[in-house]
Design a protein around this motif. Structure first.
Motif, mmCIF file in Angstrom:
data_model
loop_
_atom_site.group_PDB
_atom_site.id
_atom_site.type_symbol
_atom_site.label_atom_id
_atom_site.label_comp_id
_atom_site.label_asym_id
_atom_site.label_seq_id
_atom_site.Cartn_x
_atom_site.Cartn_y
_atom_site.Cartn_z
ATOM 1 N N TYR A 25 -48.174 -14.512 24.446
ATOM 2 C CA TYR A 25 -47.369 -14.074 23.318
ATOM 3 C C TYR A 25 -46.074 -13.436 23.814
ATOM 4 O O TYR A 25 -46.033 -12.814 24.878
ATOM 5 N N SER A 26 -45.039 -13.561 23.017
ATOM 6 C CA SER A 26 -43.784 -12.880 23.306
ATOM 7 C C SER A 26 -44.016 -11.367 23.268
ATOM 8 O O SER A 26 -44.833 -10.870 22.490
ATOM 9 N N ASP A 27 -43.281 -10.656 24.117
ATOM 10 C CA ASP A 27 -43.454 -9.209 24.198
ATOM 11 C C ASP A 27 -42.086 -8.540 24.174
ATOM 12 O O ASP A 27 -41.712 -7.815 25.089
ATOM 13 N N GLU A 28 -41.326 -8.807 23.119
ATOM 14 C CA GLU A 28 -39.981 -8.268 23.001
ATOM 15 C C GLU A 28 -39.943 -7.084 22.031
ATOM 16 O O GLU A 28 -40.660 -7.078 21.027
ATOM 17 N N PRO A 29 -39.102 -6.109 22.321
ATOM 18 C CA PRO A 29 -38.918 -4.995 21.372
ATOM 19 C C PRO A 29 -38.111 -5.476 20.172
ATOM 20 O O PRO A 29 -37.463 -6.531 20.230
ATOM 21 N N PRO A 30 -38.105 -4.740 19.077
ATOM 22 C CA PRO A 30 -37.289 -5.118 17.917
ATOM 23 C C PRO A 30 -35.810 -5.140 18.293
ATOM 24 O O PRO A 30 -35.372 -4.439 19.211
ATOM 25 N N VAL A 31 -35.050 -5.946 17.587
ATOM 26 C CA VAL A 31 -33.604 -5.968 17.832
ATOM 27 C C VAL A 31 -33.012 -4.614 17.452
ATOM 28 O O VAL A 31 -33.584 -3.871 16.652
ATOM 29 N N GLU A 32 -31.852 -4.317 18.039
ATOM 30 C CA GLU A 32 -31.310 -2.963 17.922
ATOM 31 C C GLU A 32 -30.730 -2.628 16.554
ATOM 32 O O GLU A 32 -30.675 -1.467 16.164
ATOM 33 N N SER A 33 -30.248 -3.623 15.838
ATOM 34 C CA SER A 33 -29.611 -3.330 14.560
ATOM 35 C C SER A 33 -29.692 -4.542 13.655
ATOM 36 O O SER A 33 -30.015 -5.652 14.090
ATOM 37 N N GLU A 34 -29.374 -4.326 12.388
ATOM 38 C CA GLU A 34 -29.330 -5.431 11.434
ATOM 39 C C GLU A 34 -28.270 -6.451 11.848
ATOM 40 O O GLU A 34 -28.467 -7.662 11.695
ATOM 41 N N LEU A 35 -27.152 -5.966 12.385
ATOM 42 C CA LEU A 35 -26.084 -6.864 12.810
ATOM 43 C C LEU A 35 -26.556 -7.781 13.930
ATOM 44 O O LEU A 35 -26.248 -8.981 13.938
ATOM 45 N N HIS A 36 -27.316 -7.233 14.884
ATOM 46 C CA HIS A 36 -27.885 -8.063 15.950
ATOM 47 C C HIS A 36 -28.808 -9.129 15.365
ATOM 48 O O HIS A 36 -28.772 -10.293 15.761
ATOM 49 N N LEU A 37 -29.636 -8.719 14.426
ATOM 50 C CA LEU A 37 -30.582 -9.653 13.813
ATOM 51 C C LEU A 37 -29.846 -10.763 13.076
ATOM 52 O O LEU A 37 -30.188 -11.946 13.211
ATOM 53 N N ARG A 38 -28.840 -10.385 12.298
ATOM 54 C CA ARG A 38 -28.079 -11.389 11.543
ATOM 55 C C ARG A 38 -27.392 -12.372 12.478
ATOM 56 O O ARG A 38 -27.321 -13.570 12.199
ATOM 57 N N GLN A 39 -26.879 -11.859 13.604
ATOM 58 C CA GLN A 39 -26.203 -12.731 14.546
ATOM 59 C C GLN A 39 -27.166 -13.735 15.175
ATOM 60 O O GLN A 39 -26.855 -14.933 15.282
ATOM 61 N N ILE A 40 -28.332 -13.282 15.568
ATOM 62 C CA ILE A 40 -29.324 -14.178 16.168
ATOM 63 C C ILE A 40 -29.760 -15.233 15.161
ATOM 64 O O ILE A 40 -29.823 -16.438 15.465
ATOM 65 N N ILE A 41 -30.063 -14.812 13.949
ATOM 66 C CA ILE A 41 -30.504 -15.750 12.903
ATOM 67 C C ILE A 41 -29.408 -16.765 12.597
ATOM 68 O O ILE A 41 -29.683 -17.957 12.399
ATOM 69 N N LEU A 42 -28.156 -16.298 12.574
ATOM 70 C CA LEU A 42 -27.041 -17.188 12.268
ATOM 71 C C LEU A 42 -26.900 -18.290 13.307
ATOM 72 O O LEU A 42 -26.734 -19.472 12.960
ATOM 73 N N LEU A 43 -26.960 -17.936 14.580
ATOM 74 C CA LEU A 43 -26.871 -18.947 15.637
ATOM 75 C C LEU A 43 -28.022 -19.942 15.545
ATOM 76 O O LEU A 43 -27.834 -21.169 15.655
ATOM 77 N N LEU A 44 -29.223 -19.420 15.351
ATOM 78 C CA LEU A 44 -30.404 -20.274 15.276
ATOM 79 C C LEU A 44 -30.329 -21.203 14.077
ATOM 80 O O LEU A 44 -30.589 -22.412 14.177
ATOM 81 N N LYS A 45 -29.963 -20.655 12.941
ATOM 82 C CA LYS A 45 -29.910 -21.434 11.705
ATOM 83 C C LYS A 45 -28.876 -22.559 11.790
ATOM 84 O O LYS A 45 -29.143 -23.704 11.399
ATOM 85 N N CYS A 46 -27.699 -22.236 12.314
ATOM 86 C CA CYS A 46 -26.624 -23.235 12.385
ATOM 87 C C CYS A 46 -26.973 -24.380 13.331
ATOM 88 O O CYS A 46 -26.747 -25.550 13.009
ATOM 89 N N LEU A 47 -27.511 -24.040 14.509
ATOM 90 C CA LEU A 47 -27.813 -25.086 15.479
ATOM 91 C C LEU A 47 -28.954 -25.972 14.981
ATOM 92 O O LEU A 47 -28.891 -27.208 15.099
ATOM 93 N N GLU A 48 -29.986 -25.369 14.429
ATOM 94 C CA GLU A 48 -31.111 -26.170 13.939
ATOM 95 C C GLU A 48 -30.691 -27.029 12.752
ATOM 96 O O GLU A 48 -31.204 -28.138 12.581
ATOM 97 N N TRP A 49 -29.777 -26.555 11.942
ATOM 98 C CA TRP A 49 -29.296 -27.365 10.820
ATOM 99 C C TRP A 49 -28.433 -28.522 11.327
ATOM 100 O O TRP A 49 -28.550 -29.654 10.856
ATOM 101 N N LEU A 50 -27.556 -28.226 12.296
ATOM 102 C CA LEU A 50 -26.702 -29.275 12.856
ATOM 103 C C LEU A 50 -27.533 -30.356 13.537
ATOM 104 O O LEU A 50 -27.244 -31.552 13.408
ATOM 105 N N TRP A 51 -28.579 -29.929 14.237
ATOM 106 C CA TRP A 51 -29.425 -30.865 14.984
ATOM 107 C C TRP A 51 -30.739 -31.136 14.252
ATOM 108 O O TRP A 51 -31.767 -31.370 14.873
ATOM 109 N N ARG A 52 -30.715 -31.122 12.946
ATOM 110 C CA ARG A 52 -31.949 -31.277 12.163
ATOM 111 C C ARG A 52 -32.633 -32.623 12.376
ATOM 112 O O ARG A 52 -33.832 -32.758 12.121
ATOM 113 N N ASP A 53 -31.895 -33.608 12.855
ATOM 114 C CA ASP A 53 -32.485 -34.929 13.094
ATOM 115 C C ASP A 53 -32.901 -35.119 14.552
ATOM 116 O O ASP A 53 -33.343 -36.211 14.926
#
Length: 275
Positions: A25-53
Motif C-alpha cells: 500500500y502507498s504510505d504517503e502523508p496528506p498533501v500540505e494544502s488544498e492548493l497542492h491537492l487541486r494542482q495534483i488533481i488538475l494535472l491528473l485529470k487533464c492528462l487522463e482526459w487527453l489520453w482517454r483512448d
C-alpha cells in the motif's frame, strides 16, 4: 508534502536479496494544502482526459514509489507529488513497486513545492531522480510564488529546460508543454493550445452548441426576413403594375370619352376645336 530526509544512495543490490511482496500500500502523508491537492488533481485529470483512448501509461499523484528493499527500512522517503510512467499497463494500483513493474521508473515527475519542501525538491530529490530513478523529465513548481523550472536528463545529468515564447517548458516524454495558466500548472499541445479538463471540454461543447443554435436561429430569421422582403417586393411590384394598369385604363377611358364627344359635336356640325 512535508520536508523529508532522503535515503543515502544504496549500494548495488545483491542477486540473493529477497524482495518483499509487491502488493504494498502507498504510505504517503496528506498533501500540505488544498492548493497542492487541486494542482495534483488538475494535472491528473487533464492528462487522463487527453489520453482517454490510450492504455499504455500510468499517472498518479501522492503515491509511494517502492524501488529498493532497503527503502522499506526507512520512513523518510516520500513519493512524487505527480508522476507518469509510459509503456505500462493502465490500471489501478495501491502503489508503484518498481520490482513488480519490470524495473520501470517514472518517465516524468512533477513536485509541488512549499516552504518546507523546496530545499528537498531542488536538491535531494533532484539528485535521487537523476541518479537512481533516471527520470527523463523533472519539474518543480511553487504555486504560491509561481516559481517553475524543468530539467531533462542528458548523458545521465539534468540539464535545465529553456522556456518557449509562451513561458512553457517542453516535456519530451509526454510530447506536451507544461506552463502556468491562471496560477496553476497546465499541459499544452505542441501547437500551444491548453489541454482542457473534462469539465472545460463539456463547457466548450455547450457554448459551441449554443452558438450553433443561435447561428441557426439567426440564419432562419435571415431567411424568413429575405422571404418577407421578397414577398413585399412582389407586392410592391404587383401594386405598381396594378397602378399602371389603372392609369392606362383611366387614360383609355378619358380618351374614349373625348373621342365620343368629338364625334357627337361633329354630328351637330360643331368644330370640337372651337369648344
Amino acid at each position: 508534502m512535508t520536508l523529508v530526509k532522503e535515503l543515502e544512495p544504496t549500494q548495488d543490490i545483491q542477486e540473493d536479496v529477497i524482495f518483499p511482496p509487491g502488493d504494498l500500500y502507498s504510505d504517503e502523508p496528506p498533501v500540505e494544502s488544498e492548493l497542492h491537492l487541486r494542482q495534483i488533481i488538475l494535472l491528473l485529470k487533464c492528462l487522463e482526459w487527453l489520453w482517454r483512448d490510450r492504455n499504455d501509461f500510468y499517472a498518479a499523484g501522492n503515491l509511494t514509489i517502492y524501488y529498493s528493499p532497503n527503502q522499506l527500512k526507512s520512513e523518510f522517503f516520500r513519493g512524487p507529488d505527480f508522476f507518469v510512467v509510459l509503456d505500462t499497463e493502465r490500471k489501478t494500483r495501491k502503489s508503484w513497486v518498481v520490482w513488480e513493474e519490470d524495473g520501470k521508473y517514472p518517465n516524468v515527475i512533477v513536485e509541488i513545492m512549499s516552504p518546507s519542501t523546496a530545499e528537498t525538491d531542488k536538491y535531494f530529490k533532484k539528485k535521487k531522480y537523476q541518479n537512481t530513478f533516471r527520470t527523463y523529465d523533472y519539474f518543480w513548481f511553487d504555486p504560491y510564488r509561481l516559481e517553475f523550472a524543468g530539467f531533462h536528463l542528458v548523458d545521465g545529468k539534468y540539464q535545465p529546460l529553456e522556456p518557449n515564447s509562451q513561458g512553457h517548458l517542453w516535456s519530451q516524454q509526454l510530447g506536451l508543454s507544461i506552463g502556468i495558466h491562471q496560477g496553476l500548472l497546465r499541459f499544452f499541445t505542441p501547437e500551444g493550445q491548453l489541454v482542457p479538463t473534462p469539465e472545460e471540454t463539456a463547457e466548450f461543447e455547450r457554448q459551441q452548441k449554443e452558438l450553433a443554435e443561435a447561428t441557426a436561429a439567426s440564419e432562419r430569421q435571415q431567411k424568413e426576413l429575405a422571404k418577407a422582403t421578397a414577398a413585399s417586393e412582389r407586392q410592391q411590384k404587383e401594386l405598381a403594375e396594378q397602378t399602371a394598369a389603372s392609369e392606362r385604363q383611366q387614360k383609355e377611358l378619358a380618351q374614349e370619352k373625348a373621342e365620343k364627344l368629338a364625334a357627337k359635336l361633329r354630328e351637330l356640325n360643331i368644330d370640337p376645336d372651337t369648344i
